[in-house]
Write an enzyme that holds these catalytic residues in place. Structure first.
Site, mmCIF file in Angstrom:
data_model
loop_
_atom_site.group_PDB
_atom_site.id
_atom_site.type_symbol
_atom_site.label_atom_id
_atom_site.label_comp_id
_atom_site.label_asym_id
_atom_site.label_seq_id
_atom_site.Cartn_x
_atom_site.Cartn_y
_atom_site.Cartn_z
ATOM 1 N N HIS A 110 4.502 2.561 6.312
ATOM 2 C CA HIS A 110 5.743 3.227 6.644
ATOM 3 C C HIS A 110 5.549 4.332 7.517
ATOM 4 O O HIS A 110 4.364 5.296 7.363
ATOM 5 C CB HIS A 110 6.619 4.018 5.470
ATOM 6 C CG HIS A 110 7.039 3.005 4.515
ATOM 7 N ND1 HIS A 110 8.299 2.380 4.365
ATOM 8 C CD2 HIS A 110 6.449 2.326 3.376
ATOM 9 C CE1 HIS A 110 8.621 1.396 3.394
ATOM 10 N NE2 HIS A 110 7.356 1.502 2.860
ATOM 11 N N HIS A 161 1.867 -2.927 2.933
ATOM 12 C CA HIS A 161 2.458 -2.788 4.160
ATOM 13 C C HIS A 161 2.592 -0.983 4.623
ATOM 14 O O HIS A 161 2.101 -0.180 3.598
ATOM 15 C CB HIS A 161 4.115 -3.102 3.914
ATOM 16 C CG HIS A 161 4.840 -2.478 3.043
ATOM 17 N ND1 HIS A 161 4.709 -3.042 1.734
ATOM 18 C CD2 HIS A 161 5.614 -1.477 2.865
ATOM 19 C CE1 HIS A 161 5.737 -2.246 0.866
ATOM 20 N NE2 HIS A 161 5.990 -1.262 1.870
ATOM 21 N N GLU A 164 7.509 8.073 2.770
ATOM 22 C CA GLU A 164 8.610 7.855 2.036
ATOM 23 C C GLU A 164 8.872 8.886 0.973
ATOM 24 O O GLU A 164 9.713 9.839 0.703
ATOM 25 C CB GLU A 164 8.621 6.422 1.355
ATOM 26 C CG GLU A 164 8.806 5.604 2.462
ATOM 27 C CD GLU A 164 9.497 4.259 1.963
ATOM 28 O OE1 GLU A 164 9.232 3.546 1.232
ATOM 29 O OE2 GLU A 164 10.833 4.163 2.443
ATOM 30 N N HIS A 200 11.161 -4.675 9.541
ATOM 31 C CA HIS A 200 11.277 -3.361 8.790
ATOM 32 C C HIS A 200 9.694 -2.683 8.723
ATOM 33 O O HIS A 200 9.869 -1.405 8.472
ATOM 34 C CB HIS A 200 11.662 -3.653 7.128
ATOM 35 C CG HIS A 200 13.114 -4.254 7.219
ATOM 36 N ND1 HIS A 200 14.034 -3.774 8.041
ATOM 37 C CD2 HIS A 200 13.413 -5.439 6.723
ATOM 38 C CE1 HIS A 200 15.136 -4.469 7.975
ATOM 39 N NE2 HIS A 200 14.845 -5.604 7.102
ATOM 40 N N HIS A 207 1.688 1.256 1.178
ATOM 41 C CA HIS A 207 1.978 0.840 -0.075
ATOM 42 C C HIS A 207 1.333 -0.567 -0.525
ATOM 43 O O HIS A 207 1.437 -1.480 0.456
ATOM 44 C CB HIS A 207 3.445 0.415 -0.087
ATOM 45 C CG HIS A 207 4.323 1.637 -0.277
ATOM 46 N ND1 HIS A 207 5.761 1.478 0.212
ATOM 47 C CD2 HIS A 207 4.148 3.028 -0.542
ATOM 48 C CE1 HIS A 207 6.133 2.981 0.022
ATOM 49 N NE2 HIS A 207 5.277 3.964 -0.420
ATOM 50 N N THR A 224 11.807 0.513 -2.421
ATOM 51 C CA THR A 224 12.424 1.350 -1.573
ATOM 52 C C THR A 224 13.460 0.888 -0.454
ATOM 53 O O THR A 224 13.822 1.525 0.585
ATOM 54 C CB THR A 224 11.500 2.419 -0.795
ATOM 55 O OG1 THR A 224 10.620 1.588 -0.056
ATOM 56 C CG2 THR A 224 10.616 3.109 -1.846
#
Ligand SMILES: [Zn+2]
Length: 400
Positions: free
Chosen positions: A128, A126, A138, A100, A151, A232
């Protein structure tokens, strides 16, 4: 909390505490297996997460859109202060593609020393991102989505354990910052990015030599938004004390592209667009450590959103590459170096002050004008001035 699935998930989390991201069980389900059924969820079916993870349809979900004009300035939000982030190269950190996202484990010795009512200890970080076709942060600000988002995930040690912290409101904290394309490589991100090819496939893991982790965040940790939200991704626990920094982090186009095109997720497909859509506030308030709602400088964005303009970066500062250029549209809600912080912090205040001063001078001039008019009415022949209308604004008067 009596849900058997949740209980099992938490047990897995406890066993795999240091590979978790703020998304809870996603890593627990990825650490040992790959392939169909991994993680029990995907971004493709995010509209159905709540069927298996009830918290995902709760009223304190993340991410959110931050409407800057609706934020509430709070004097109590002090600058975030980090401690212990300069790691020795001899320290080896685990970097993993969990299907992910890419997760870098962080030692618990990294803490948030100030900026929250309680101490938080690091767990992992990590990212996104989107795809070459579009951005992938996000959170959004005034409707604008940024290229990516980092994050850093923390837990409150007073909760006893990560497992317990994940279940308690405020038990977790995430420091979030937007990633944005800038003019040059961001060297702070190189230690992480140059290892991505080693974790190209889901489940792959490698190590990264210790480096300055704080360099991954914006230079200015004093301007941020704060709200209560959730993980999230499933299981969407509503226990996260969010900090979303007002400054962005600049990476080169090449670096952003590397992030967008290197990793693979489910079924060896490209791992892209790993962001959840923004969730409703349901009455929640978003606090700001600065007067974001009073900023009068708004510029339209190409994507239809609106973002505050930013002051020009200070090229003399060590981490100028992290800062947002002050060039019109497209600039994120950012400020600049410590030196410029005074300017940036007080943008709204300064403008308000200028307008106030202008008003005061005008009012004073008007009063003086009235006074002189009355005086001349009393002494009609003593001070003849053919253009009396503007005499009140002479240098003599302004020196009063
Ligand atoms: Zn995240």
């Amino acid at each position: 909390m009596s849900c058997p699935r949740l209980g099992l998930s938490l047990l897995l989390l406890a066993a795999l505490a240091w590979t978790e991201d703020e998304h809870g069980s996603e890593d627990s389900s990825h650490s040992k297996k790959k392939g169909p059924g991994h993680g029990h969820w995907s971004y493709a079916d995010k509209d159905e997460w709540q069927l298996e993870f009830p918290f995902c349809s709760g009223q304190k979900q993340s991410p959110i859109n931050i409407d800057t004009n609706s934020t509430i300035f709070s004097h109590e939000l002090q600058p975030i202060v980090l401690a212990g982030y300069s790691l020795d190269p001899s320290e080896q950190l685990s970097l993993m593609n969990n299907g992910h996202t890419v997760v870098l484990q962080l030692p618990g010795s990294l803490t948030i020393a100030s900026g929250y009512p309680q101490e938080y200890r690091a767990m992992q970080l990590h990212l996104h991102w989107g795809s070459p076709e579009g951005p992938g942060s996000e959170h959004t600000v005034d409707g604008r989505r940024y290229d990516g988002e980092i994050h850093m995930v923390y837990y409150n040690p007073s909760c006893g354990s990560i497992k317990e912290a994940m279940k308690q409101p405020g038990g977790l904290a995430v420091l979030a910052a937007f990633l944005q394309v800038g003019p040059e490589d961001n060297m702070h991100y190189q230690p992480l990015l140059e290892q991505l090819h080693k974790v190209q496939e889901e489940g792959k893991e490698t190590t990264v030599a210790g480096f300055n982790i704080e360099g991954l965040l914006p230079a200015n940790l004093g301007r941020y938004y704060r709200y209560s939200g959730s993980l999230t991704t499933p299981p969407c626990y509503q226990t996260v004390n969010w900090t979303v920094f007002n400054w962005t982090v600049l990476l080169s186009k090449k670096q952003i592209s590397l992030l967008e095109t290197t990793l693979q997720g489910d079924d060896d497909t490209d791992l892209q667009n790993n962001f959840r859509l923004t969730q409703r506030l349901h009455g929640r308030k978003v606090l700001a450590s600065f007067q974001a709602s009073l900023s009068p400088r708004k510029v339209p964005l190409p994507d239809g959103g609106v973002a505050p303009m930013t002051p020009a970066p200070d090229s003399a500062t060590e981490r100028s590459m992290d800062k947002v250029p002050g060039t019109g549209a497209g600039c994120p809600p950012c400020a600049d170096s410590e030196k410029q912080l005074g300017f940036a912090l007080q943008t709204a205040d300064v403008l308000a002050g200028l307008f106030g001063a202008l008003f005061a001078v005008t009012a004073l001039a008007f009063l003086i004008y009235i006074h002189r008019q009355r005086s001349q009415n009393r002494r009609p022949d003593s001070h003849p001035k053919p253009n009396i209308i503007y005499t009140a604004a002479t240098t003599d008067e302004n020196t009063v």
